[in-house]
Design an enzyme around this catalytic site. Structure first.
Site, mmCIF file in Angstrom:
data_model
loop_
_atom_site.group_PDB
_atom_site.id
_atom_site.type_symbol
_atom_site.label_atom_id
_atom_site.label_comp_id
_atom_site.label_asym_id
_atom_site.label_seq_id
_atom_site.Cartn_x
_atom_site.Cartn_y
_atom_site.Cartn_z
ATOM 1 N N GLY A 199 0.830 -1.210 0.000
ATOM 2 C CA GLY A 199 0.000 0.000 0.000
ATOM 3 C C GLY A 199 0.852 1.243 0.000
ATOM 4 N N ASN A 200 0.215 2.383 0.167
ATOM 5 C CA ASN A 200 0.983 3.624 0.279
ATOM 6 C C ASN A 200 0.312 4.546 1.292
ATOM 7 O OD1 ASN A 200 -0.863 5.546 -1.185
ATOM 8 N ND2 ASN A 200 -0.518 4.063 -2.820
ATOM 9 N N ARG A 201 0.941 5.678 1.551
ATOM 10 C CA ARG A 201 0.537 6.517 2.688
ATOM 11 C C ARG A 201 -0.555 7.528 2.370
ATOM 12 N NH1 ARG A 201 5.857 9.111 4.806
ATOM 13 N NH2 ARG A 201 4.319 10.549 5.640
ATOM 14 N N SER A 202 -1.091 7.497 1.174
ATOM 15 C CA SER A 202 -2.079 8.517 0.822
ATOM 16 C C SER A 202 -3.303 8.441 1.750
ATOM 17 C CB SER A 202 -2.510 8.327 -0.632
ATOM 18 O OG SER A 202 -3.535 9.232 -0.922
ATOM 19 N N ALA A 216 -3.683 7.909 -5.279
ATOM 20 C CA ALA A 216 -2.335 7.385 -5.505
ATOM 21 C C ALA A 216 -2.462 5.893 -5.801
ATOM 22 C CB ALA A 216 -1.473 7.617 -4.271
#
Ligand code: CTP
Length: 413
Positions: free
Chosen positions: A215-218, A282
């Site tokens: 995943g990512n931090r968005s 994102a």
């Protein structure tokens, strides 16, 4: 027309009509008063069946009456509307929408609606059948055509055992939307009425097995601010939300997704009827080549599995190069750093050309700027090469500039 002095407390009229959701407007009233707004509550007689006048008077610090006959020497049926900076009717029943659409003025609230020259926001709440009835829909269309903002009701549990569309959105979210309306002084309301906009927000998850993902931090905050400000300006809004960490904005249709593949399907489906698509999400650029149906077990010998990644489709590029509708404006975001091969803007110009979008919102992320912040600053880069610098400010303020720019493209196309 209001003549509020600069720095004066914004004057808000909170109209409350007779639905069970009237109790939720006590919370809305608190939000307004606690953040420095001067609120006059104007309930209908039916609203007082649900929440009594003493409650509204205590919370607003002002006397409350549904009638035009109280304090007649102050001509309240004209003065309250004339002096307002914003009128919010929450909940707005089918009855009050009908009266407002037809100019009926038989109590203090409906008189106030005729004398107000400021933006008016209606937050309808009723049973699904009443909301969907052609009479109600025609009244809503009339009010929107006149520049009023009529927000879409939320879906969920209604009074009694039934569920469906017709719930009052959460008071905190109506408050945020109202603040977005007040943040545009001089605007009379729904300048994006009649437009359908699609906003993607959040970060996608690419699963390795049923419990693990990349995943990512968005957080989705910028996308949610875009969705809410568009709704506050009267647009029909679809928010494609990938694992968004903040509450759903009021008046917005939310489609929840997890993966980039799901995001792509949802964005392309909604885009078929959209006037603009803003890709604030994102999406992960890569996903695991294989998805294990069972949870991947640890090996006894201490070895770890190798994960092979494959590229995800680029939704922004696909949409820009194969537009489902003529005149559609496509907006992308770019997080860039300058390096020896070029400045932030050089890289952004190359990206805009590669992606084929009309507008690129460029964040300079050198040194970890912007991530996780409630604020944002950006440069808006247009396809014709022109740039607009948006100084550091709230994500809602950046969202307003993006919609201004999108709207001016619609005017010129
Ligand atoms: N985007 C998209 N689909 C993807 C990846 C990104 O639609 N699979 C969109 C984002 O929503 C955003 C923009 O493209 O609007 C951001 O692009 P970015 O990820 O910076 O572009 P890349 O092509 O990955 O560029 P870079 O090589 O600089 O990472």
């Amino acid at each position: 027309m209001t003549t509020a002095e600069p720095g004066a407390r914004p004057r808000v009229v909170l109209g409350v009509s007779g639905g069970i959701a009237a109790y939720k407007s006590c919370e809305l009233l608190r939000r307004f008063t606690e953040s420095g707004h001067d609120v006059t509550v104007v309930p209908t007689a039916a609203a007082l069946q649900f929440v009594g006048a003493p409650t509204w008077a205590a919370l607003s610090g002002k006397p409350v009456s549904p009638e035009v006959w109280a304090d007649v020497h102050e001509v309240p049926h004209v003065r309250i509307g004339q002096q307002a900076d914003l009128v919010v009717v929450a909940p707005a029943t089918a009855d009050v929408l009908a009266k407002a659409a037809h100019g009926i003025a038989d109590d203090l609230l409906t008189n106030t609606l005729l004398t107000a020259r400021c933006p008016v926001v209606f937050a309808p709440a009723m049973h699904t059948e009443m909301w969907e009835h052609p009479a109600t829909q025609a009244n809503v269309a009339t009010l929107r055509a006149r520049g009023n903002v009529v927000i879409e009701p939320a879906e969920g549990r209604l009074t009694g055992a039934d569920t469906g569309k017709g719930r009052l959105p959460e008071p905190g979210e109506i408050f945020e939307l109202a603040r977005d309306v007040l943040a545009r002084p001089g605007a009379t309301g729904g300048d994006l009425a009649g437009r359908h906009v699609v906003v993607s927000a959040g970060g996608t998850r690419e699963y390795l097995d049923p419990v693990r993902f990349l995943g990512n931090r968005s957080s989705g905050r910028q996308g949610v601010a875009l969705a809410r400000t568009a709704a506050a300006r009267g647009a029909e809004v679809t928010l494609v939300a990938a694992n968004v960490a903040v509450p759903d904005p009021a008046g917005v249709k939310v489609v929840r997704v997890e993966t980039t593949a799901e995001l792509r399907d949802a964005v392309l489906e909604a885009a078929a009827s959209a006037d603009a698509v803003v890709m604030a999400a994102a999406p992960a650029d890569f996903r695991p080549a294989a998805l294990s149906e069972a949870k991947i077990k640890k090996a006894d010998d201490g070895s770890a599995p190798e994960v092979r990644l494959v590229q995800n489709p680029d939704i922004l590029a696909e949409l820009s190069h194969h537009r489902p509708r003529e005149g559609m404006v496509v907006v992308g975001f770019a997080a860039e750093t300058g390096d020896e091969t070029g400045s932030v803007l050089d890289h952004a110009r190359a990206k805009l050309a590669r992606k084929g979008c009309d507008l690129l919102v460029v964040n300079d992320v050198s040194g970890g700027k912007v991530f996780g912040s409630p604020e944002n600053e950006a440069v808006l880069l247009s396809r014709d090469g022109s740039t607009t610098e948006v100084p550091r400010g709230s994500k809602a303020a950046l969202a307003q500039v993006i919609w201004d720019t999108v709207s001016s493209r619609w005017q010129t196309s």
